[in-house]
Enzyme design. Sequence first.
Site, PDB file in Angstrom:
ATOM      1  N   ARG A 127      13.364   6.985 -11.566  1.00 35.38           N
ATOM      2  CA  ARG A 127      13.245   7.794 -12.790  1.00 35.38           C
ATOM      3  C   ARG A 127      11.928   8.553 -12.859  1.00 35.38           C
ATOM      4  O   ARG A 127      11.782   9.479 -13.651  1.00 35.38           O
ATOM      5  CB  ARG A 127      13.477   6.918 -14.024  1.00 35.38           C
ATOM      6  CG  ARG A 127      14.964   6.782 -14.314  1.00 35.38           C
ATOM      7  CD  ARG A 127      15.243   5.767 -15.381  1.00 35.38           C
ATOM      8  NE  ARG A 127      15.264   4.423 -14.834  1.00 35.38           N
ATOM      9  CZ  ARG A 127      15.111   3.323 -15.552  1.00 35.38           C
ATOM     10  NH1 ARG A 127      14.919   3.396 -16.838  1.00 35.38           N
ATOM     11  NH2 ARG A 127      15.161   2.146 -14.969  1.00 35.38           N
ATOM     12  N   GLU A 153       8.742 -10.725 -11.269  1.00 36.34           N
ATOM     13  CA  GLU A 153       8.865 -11.970 -12.027  1.00 36.34           C
ATOM     14  C   GLU A 153       9.312 -13.105 -11.086  1.00 36.34           C
ATOM     15  O   GLU A 153       8.768 -14.200 -11.125  1.00 36.34           O
ATOM     16  CB  GLU A 153       9.883 -11.745 -13.140  1.00 36.34           C
ATOM     17  CG  GLU A 153       9.768 -12.733 -14.271  1.00 36.34           C
ATOM     18  CD  GLU A 153      10.766 -12.394 -15.367  1.00 36.34           C
ATOM     19  OE1 GLU A 153      11.228 -11.239 -15.430  1.00 36.34           O
ATOM     20  OE2 GLU A 153      11.077 -13.320 -16.140  1.00 36.34           O
TER      21      GLU A 153
HETATM   22  P1  AMP Z   1       6.668  -2.379 -14.648  1.00 37.54           P
HETATM   23  O1  AMP Z   1       6.399  -2.496 -13.183  1.00 37.54           O
HETATM   24  O2  AMP Z   1       6.829  -3.720 -15.315  1.00 37.54           O
HETATM   25  O3  AMP Z   1       5.661  -1.504 -15.359  1.00 37.54           O
HETATM   26  O4  AMP Z   1       8.101  -1.693 -14.795  1.00 37.54           O
HETATM   27  C1  AMP Z   1       8.238  -0.342 -14.763  1.00 37.54           C
HETATM   28  C2  AMP Z   1       9.561   0.102 -14.190  1.00 37.54           C
HETATM   29  O5  AMP Z   1      10.655  -0.656 -14.700  1.00 37.54           O
HETATM   30  C3  AMP Z   1       9.818   1.548 -14.572  1.00 37.54           C
HETATM   31  O6  AMP Z   1      10.141   2.238 -13.396  1.00 37.54           O
HETATM   32  C4  AMP Z   1      10.945   1.527 -15.564  1.00 37.54           C
HETATM   33  O7  AMP Z   1      11.872   2.517 -15.210  1.00 37.54           O
HETATM   34  C5  AMP Z   1      11.554   0.130 -15.489  1.00 37.54           C
HETATM   35  N1  AMP Z   1      11.621  -0.545 -16.824  1.00 37.54           N
HETATM   36  C6  AMP Z   1      10.898  -1.634 -17.196  1.00 37.54           C
HETATM   37  N2  AMP Z   1      11.184  -2.016 -18.462  1.00 37.54           N
HETATM   38  C7  AMP Z   1      12.092  -1.131 -18.928  1.00 37.54           C
HETATM   39  C8  AMP Z   1      12.766  -0.960 -20.188  1.00 37.54           C
HETATM   40  N3  AMP Z   1      12.574  -1.772 -21.242  1.00 37.54           N
HETATM   41  N4  AMP Z   1      13.620   0.078 -20.312  1.00 37.54           N
HETATM   42  C9  AMP Z   1      13.830   0.921 -19.269  1.00 37.54           C
HETATM   43  N5  AMP Z   1      13.244   0.812 -18.077  1.00 37.54           N
HETATM   44  C10 AMP Z   1      12.385  -0.195 -17.875  1.00 37.54           C
END
Ligand code: AMP
Length: 178
Positions: free
Chosen positions: A64, A101
């Site tokens: 995305r 996780e």
């Molecule tokens: P992080 O590595 O935890 O910052 O996760 C970021 C990635 O996970 C991004 O590429 C987002 O597209 C996806 N993501 C994480 N949480 C969500 C959420 N609540 N809604 C949509 N996409 C999410």
Amino acid sequence: MSNPQLTQKLEQTIQNIPDFPKPGIQFKDITPIFLDPQLYEEVIADMANFSRGKIDVVCGIESRGYLFGIAIAVALQVPFILIRKKGKLPPPFVAQEYDLEYGSAEIEMRTGQLKPGQRVLIHDDLLATGGTTEAAAKLVEKQGGEVAQFSFLIGLKDLHGTDRLQQFNAEIHQVLEY
Ligand code: AMP
């Protein structure tokens, strides 16, 4: 921060899907933005304004991060580099592992596309824990790039992803925060 009118429009457009893909997760569905080309254009203008004159290249995180990242790069007339999930790029590439996780994951970038000393904008649609973005920034630094900026459409405040990015001393832009 972004302009309040844009923020309000986005809040009305982005859909919150409770308990997807797992119980307890509130999934942010950004796909309705692409049904509204004018709104999409406003988002790109906002993101491009943040980065204008401050970066030499945009790196977008699969998948995305490509939806807005390429348009930002075109608006600013700078190159766009894809950061991909493991196993999608032909060699040669550079890889960076990061913790999930449960278990770990890896992201990769083609060798030679990023030039040492280039100022980089790392872009993704959403900042949650910051794990993916932190790995992307390490990947950029491994190749001698300077992490100059991070931009996201959405930041989830409660997960404190921005804290994790402080180590890079780069500007952070989130169009919308929840
Ligand atoms: P992080 O590595 O935890 O910052 O996760 C970021 C990635 O996970 C991004 O590429 C987002 O597209 C996806 N993501 C994480 N949480 C969500 C959420 N609540 N809604 C949509 N996409 C999410």
